[in-house]
Design a protein around this motif. Structure first.
Motif, PDB file in Angstrom:
ATOM      1  N   ILE B 133       0.836  -1.200   0.000  1.00  0.00           N
ATOM      2  CA  ILE B 133       0.000   0.000   0.000  1.00  0.00           C
ATOM      3  C   ILE B 133       0.872   1.251   0.000  1.00  0.00           C
ATOM      4  CG2 ILE B 133      -1.636   1.312   1.405  1.00  0.00           C
ATOM      5  CD1 ILE B 133      -2.909  -1.405   2.144  1.00  0.00           C
ATOM      6  N   GLU B 134       1.953   1.188   0.784  1.00  0.00           N
ATOM      7  CA  GLU B 134       2.890   2.305   0.848  1.00  0.00           C
ATOM      8  C   GLU B 134       3.472   2.596  -0.544  1.00  0.00           C
ATOM      9  OE1 GLU B 134       5.860   1.581   3.957  1.00  0.00           O
ATOM     10  OE2 GLU B 134       7.358   2.093   2.434  1.00  0.00           O
ATOM     11  N   HIS B 138       2.929   5.779  -3.030  1.00  0.00           N
ATOM     12  CA  HIS B 138       4.085   6.466  -3.557  1.00  0.00           C
ATOM     13  C   HIS B 138       3.971   6.658  -5.056  1.00  0.00           C
ATOM     14  CE1 HIS B 138       7.885   7.881  -2.188  1.00  0.00           C
ATOM     15  NE2 HIS B 138       8.540   7.309  -3.194  1.00  0.00           N
ATOM     16  N   LEU B 139       3.418   5.643  -5.739  1.00  0.00           N
ATOM     17  CA  LEU B 139       3.295   5.688  -7.188  1.00  0.00           C
ATOM     18  C   LEU B 139       1.962   6.285  -7.620  1.00  0.00           C
ATOM     19  CD1 LEU B 139       4.917   2.253  -7.758  1.00  0.00           C
ATOM     20  CD2 LEU B 139       5.652   4.314  -8.909  1.00  0.00           C
ATOM     21  N   GLU B 140       1.227   6.785  -6.632  1.00  0.00           N
ATOM     22  CA  GLU B 140      -0.049   7.454  -6.892  1.00  0.00           C
ATOM     23  C   GLU B 140      -1.064   6.579  -7.617  1.00  0.00           C
ATOM     24  OE1 GLU B 140       1.225  11.080  -8.701  1.00  0.00           O
ATOM     25  OE2 GLU B 140       2.527  11.480  -6.980  1.00  0.00           O
ATOM     26  N   VAL B 141      -1.115   5.335  -7.241  1.00  0.00           N
ATOM     27  CA  VAL B 141      -2.207   4.486  -7.736  1.00  0.00           C
ATOM     28  C   VAL B 141      -2.969   3.854  -6.587  1.00  0.00           C
ATOM     29  CG1 VAL B 141      -1.679   3.787 -10.087  1.00  0.00           C
ATOM     30  CG2 VAL B 141      -0.443   2.731  -8.196  1.00  0.00           C
ATOM     31  N   SER B 142      -2.800   4.382  -5.370  1.00  0.00           N
ATOM     32  CA  SER B 142      -3.435   3.692  -4.247  1.00  0.00           C
ATOM     33  C   SER B 142      -4.961   3.761  -4.324  1.00  0.00           C
ATOM     34  CB  SER B 142      -2.929   4.247  -2.919  1.00  0.00           C
ATOM     35  OG  SER B 142      -3.169   5.615  -2.871  1.00  0.00           O
ATOM     36  N   HIS B 143      -5.492   4.723  -5.094  1.00  0.00           N
ATOM     37  CA  HIS B 143      -6.955   4.757  -5.227  1.00  0.00           C
ATOM     38  C   HIS B 143      -7.473   3.564  -6.019  1.00  0.00           C
ATOM     39  CE1 HIS B 143      -5.240   6.580  -8.782  1.00  0.00           C
ATOM     40  NE2 HIS B 143      -6.390   6.421  -9.420  1.00  0.00           N
ATOM     41  N   PRO B 149      -6.134  -6.371 -12.344  1.00  0.00           N
ATOM     42  CA  PRO B 149      -5.363  -5.824 -13.473  1.00  0.00           C
ATOM     43  C   PRO B 149      -6.218  -5.533 -14.710  1.00  0.00           C
ATOM     44  CG  PRO B 149      -4.151  -7.599 -12.465  1.00  0.00           C
ATOM     45  CD  PRO B 149      -5.466  -7.530 -11.764  1.00  0.00           C
ATOM     46  N   ALA B 150      -7.205  -6.409 -14.970  1.00  0.00           N
ATOM     47  CA  ALA B 150      -8.029  -6.216 -16.164  1.00  0.00           C
ATOM     48  C   ALA B 150      -8.789  -4.893 -16.123  1.00  0.00           C
ATOM     49  CB  ALA B 150      -9.008  -7.377 -16.306  1.00  0.00           C
ATOM     50  N   ARG B 151      -8.978  -4.342 -14.920  1.00  0.00           N
ATOM     51  CA  ARG B 151      -9.743  -3.101 -14.812  1.00  0.00           C
ATOM     52  C   ARG B 151      -8.846  -1.864 -14.683  1.00  0.00           C
ATOM     53  NH1 ARG B 151     -14.251  -5.188 -15.144  1.00  0.00           N
ATOM     54  NH2 ARG B 151     -15.169  -6.754 -13.761  1.00  0.00           N
ATOM     55  N   LEU B 152      -7.532  -2.071 -14.791  1.00  0.00           N
ATOM     56  CA  LEU B 152      -6.623  -0.925 -14.677  1.00  0.00           C
ATOM     57  C   LEU B 152      -6.303  -0.371 -16.057  1.00  0.00           C
ATOM     58  CD1 LEU B 152      -4.080  -2.378 -12.083  1.00  0.00           C
ATOM     59  CD2 LEU B 152      -5.854  -0.673 -11.657  1.00  0.00           C
ATOM     60  N   ALA B 157      -1.645   0.111 -14.627  1.00  0.00           N
ATOM     61  CA  ALA B 157      -1.079  -1.234 -14.541  1.00  0.00           C
ATOM     62  C   ALA B 157       0.443  -1.158 -14.537  1.00  0.00           C
ATOM     63  CB  ALA B 157      -1.562  -2.087 -15.711  1.00  0.00           C
ATOM     64  N   GLN B 158       1.007  -0.265 -15.371  1.00  0.00           N
ATOM     65  CA  GLN B 158       2.455  -0.151 -15.442  1.00  0.00           C
ATOM     66  C   GLN B 158       3.014   0.341 -14.103  1.00  0.00           C
ATOM     67  OE1 GLN B 158       4.731  -1.614 -16.649  1.00  0.00           O
ATOM     68  NE2 GLN B 158       5.095  -0.812 -18.705  1.00  0.00           N
ATOM     69  N   ARG B 159       2.283   1.252 -13.461  1.00  0.00           N
ATOM     70  CA  ARG B 159       2.776   1.738 -12.173  1.00  0.00           C
ATOM     71  C   ARG B 159       2.686   0.658 -11.093  1.00  0.00           C
ATOM     72  NH1 ARG B 159      -0.231   7.230 -11.461  1.00  0.00           N
ATOM     73  NH2 ARG B 159      -1.456   6.469 -13.220  1.00  0.00           N
TER      74      ARG B 159
END
Ligand code: ATP
Ligand code: MG
Lengths: 377, 257
Positions: B133-134, B138-143, B149-152, B157-159
């Motif tokens: 989660i940390e 940090h990569l700003e995808v925690s939301h 993955p199929a829904r990213l 997904a790359q992040r």
């Protein structure tokens, strides 16, 4: 985190469907086992019903089930007086098409002498036969209820008592009549035929014939001694209860039993192949994920765990569904389905073994996959 | 002052790799000498089939070279043969991979995809989850951390994949066209992110790329041509320092090679 569980959850619908299919297959295997057991048990119930020690039959035969046997009724008296015999009764057996509310009903008619060995003793409803004519005790499986009237031959009989699980080796439910009524049914000629016989001047044949005499012995008497004296004095052949049972399971139902046994074995092999195929394709579909896992450094045991856990879950859920299904439908089979915990346990072990063996196939493929497979687009 | 040995996270000496034999033989890599220091961000350029992916796979211990020597994080791992039995463990601890296509496990959500790598390294599920989660934060995808993955989106997904690559604090990050699936704005953002994280973790990055728009994000650009490093086109601002004596082949090693 449990990868096997996550993967199953991700494909839950398909996994449940697969389990259901496997459950159906295993239910068929289990019912086959049950039918097989039922066949053996059914073959024995009718010989066990009178609870006797020896069967005395026509000389040179192994009746009354494996072969036809006819002996004069007065021999019952003679057998009862043999040393070591506590009680003896005359019995007849025959199959008949009875008429009941317009339809016909195939029954196995047992004639017995009330108060003597051979009478049905384990009534589950109603009362024993008291009148000397036109009453019967029927097996539940005939579908008859107390008070129903059934036409057998030229007479109508009232159902006064019910028994359970009295069937012959062909699965026909039994009805018990008094010996007199049964003899009439079995040996009486129809009136026109009887007139023809009389016109030809033939002597009326004795109706007083039995198929066998059944006897209970004193606790200290030996069946062999009784057999010897019965043979010496009255030229009767004797089968002990054990011999009668062996005869029935060995010769009468043996072919049917082998047939079902073979079919059961084939079904087991088919299930094994199906399980192996399912598990193999399940692994093949995950091969890319497995390559990714290897790439990021998952050890073999993680990958083997993933596959084996899924295999066992599939086998376990499928087996559970199969058992559930069989226990729901087993009483609706036309013949008895007898399932022992032992049978289910053995099948469970076989399924577990097959699951582990066939996951071996998947594991081999998974361990062989090159982590670089995960790199392709 | 010579840099200390551990500073050279990747060191290849005369690494060669070919596929097939006889007529079908393809020399994918020949005589590769390469060193990458910690914190360095290197771009690997070259025409298709020049051996870029093969080189990354060799450094990632996915493909076994034919000959040469390779040190990773100060440890001699290849010298004519693998010197470590447990290459997967090495990958788990030292190397992070980022690919053109994200390679996330389809049955795990974003958090689990990162956490699984942490758990594999021997941390408790709780600790792994916290770390995941940390990193996602940090990569700003925690939301999007509960999404499969199929829904990213491609960038998300790359992040997540980058978060997974960084999960165990690797010393070496290998990236094969990490931004090829992204538009140029996102590609720049992802590269900046990789750079920043590498700097924070003191890791080096070797990235294959065709994307000229992100060349300015690299410290050095090296060119591969027909399996050989094109030293003329080396973008290194300083001449290559001589190998420290520690890494020079000993007479015994040389005899064996
Ligand atoms: N597994 C393999 N078997 C046989 N040949 C291979 C294999 N992998 C790569 N090669 C060959 O090695 C050479 C280098 O391939 P590599 O994939 O490293 O090129 P690349 O620089 O990554 O190319 P691209 O830019 O198209 O990805 C090519 O000629 C390729 O055909
Ligand atoms: Mg490539």
């Amino acid at each position: 985190m449990n990868l096997a569980f996550r993967d199953v959850r991700h494909n839950l619908f398909r996994f449940v469907l697969t389990c259901l299919g496997l459950g159906l297959l295993l239910a068929v295997v289990l019912s086959m086992v049950g039918i097989y057991n039922g066949l053996v048990v059914d073959a024995l119930t009718i010989t066990r019903a009178p609870r006797v020690d020896v069967w005395l039959v026509e000389p040179g035969t192994k009746g009354p089930f494996a072969e036809a046997s006819r002996i004069p009724a007065e021999l019952r008296e003679a057998v009862a007086r043999l040393h070591g015999v506590a009680a003896a009764g005359g019995v007849t057996y025959q199959t008949a098409e009875a008429e009941f509310v317009g339809g016909s009903l195939r029954v196995y008619v047992v004639g017995f002498e009330p108060g003597r060995p051979g009478a049905p003793e384990d009534l589950v409803a109603g009362r024993p036969i008291v009148a000397s004519h036109y009453e019967l005790v029927a097996d539940r499986r005939t579908g008859l209820a107390l008070g129903d009237r059934l036409r057998l031959g030229r007479n109508r009989f009232e159902v006064v008592g019910l028994v359970e699980n009295h069937v012959n080796s062909g699965g026909d439910p039994a009805v018990y009549l008094t010996l007199r009524d049964a003899q009439t049914l079995q040996f009486d000629l129809a009136p026109p035929a009887a007139r023809v016989q009389r016109a030809r001047g033939a002597l009326p044949q004795s109706q007083d014939t039995l198929n066998a005499v059944v006897a209970r012995l004193h606790p200290d008497a030996s069946p062999e001694d009784v057999a010897r004296s019965a043979h010496g004095w009255k030229h009767l052949s004797t089968l002990t209860q054990a011999e009668q049972e062996t005869l029935l399971t060995k010769s009468v139902v043996d072919r049917a039993r082998r047939q079902i046994g073979l079919f059961m074995a084939i079904l087991l092999v088919v299930s094994a192949v199906v399980i192996a195929l399912i598990l193999y394709t399940m692994t093949m579909e995950k091969l890319r994920s497995i390559a990714t896992l290897k790439l990021i450094g998952a050890p073999d045991r993680t990958i083997i765990g993933l596959i084996v856990q899924q295999a066992l879950t599939l086998g376990g859920v499928g087996f559970g569904l199969g058992v559930l299904l069989v226990s729901v439908v087993k009483d609706h089979f036309p013949r008895r389905v007898v399932l022992e915990t032992e049978n289910a346990l053995v099948l469970a072990l076989i399924v577990a073994g097959v699951c582990i063996l066939s996951s071996g196939l998947g594991v081999r493929a998974a361990l062989a996959v090159d982590p670089s497979t995960a790199l392709g687009g | 002052m010579q840099p200390l040995a551990p500073d050279r996270v990747v060191l290849l000496e005369r690494i060669a790799k070919h596929f097939g034999e006889g007529e079908a033989r393809v020399n994918a890599l020949s005589e590769i000498d390469l060193e990458v220091r910690s914190g360095e961000v290197v771009a690997l350029l070259g025409p298709s089939g020049s051996g870029k992916t093969t080189l990354l796979n060799v450094i990632g211990c996915i493909v076994e070279p034919a000959s040469g020597r390779m040190h990773l994080d100060g440890e001699l791992v290849y010298d004519g043969r693998w010197l470590r039995g447990d290459l997967r463990r090495l990958r788990l601890e030292k190397i992070g991979f980022v690919f053109q296509f994200h390679n996330l496990l389809p049955f795990l959500d974003a958090t689990e995809n990162v956490a699984v790598a942490v758990e594999l390294a021997g941390h408790s599920p709780d600790a792994a989850r916290r770390r995941a989660i940390e990193l996602l934060d940090h990569l700003e995808v925690s939301h999007r951390r509960d999404a499969l993955p199929a829904r990213l989106s491609g960038g998300e997904a790359q992040r997540v994949a980058i978060a997974r690559a960084l999960a165990n604090g690797p010393r070496i990050i290998l990236a094969d066209e990490p931004t090829a699936a992204l538009d140029s704005k996102r590609a720049g953002i992802v590269m900046d992110l990789l750079r920043r994280l590498a700097a924070e973790q003191d890791a080096c990055i070797i990235a294959v790329t065709h994307d000229e728009k992100i060349f300015d994000r690299f410290d050095r650009i090296i060119h591969l041509r027909d399996g050989r490093l094109d030293s003329g086109a080396n973008g290194h601002d300083a001449p290559q320092p001589a190998l420290p004596s520690r890494f020079a082949p000993s007479p015994k090693d040389a005899a064996r090679a």
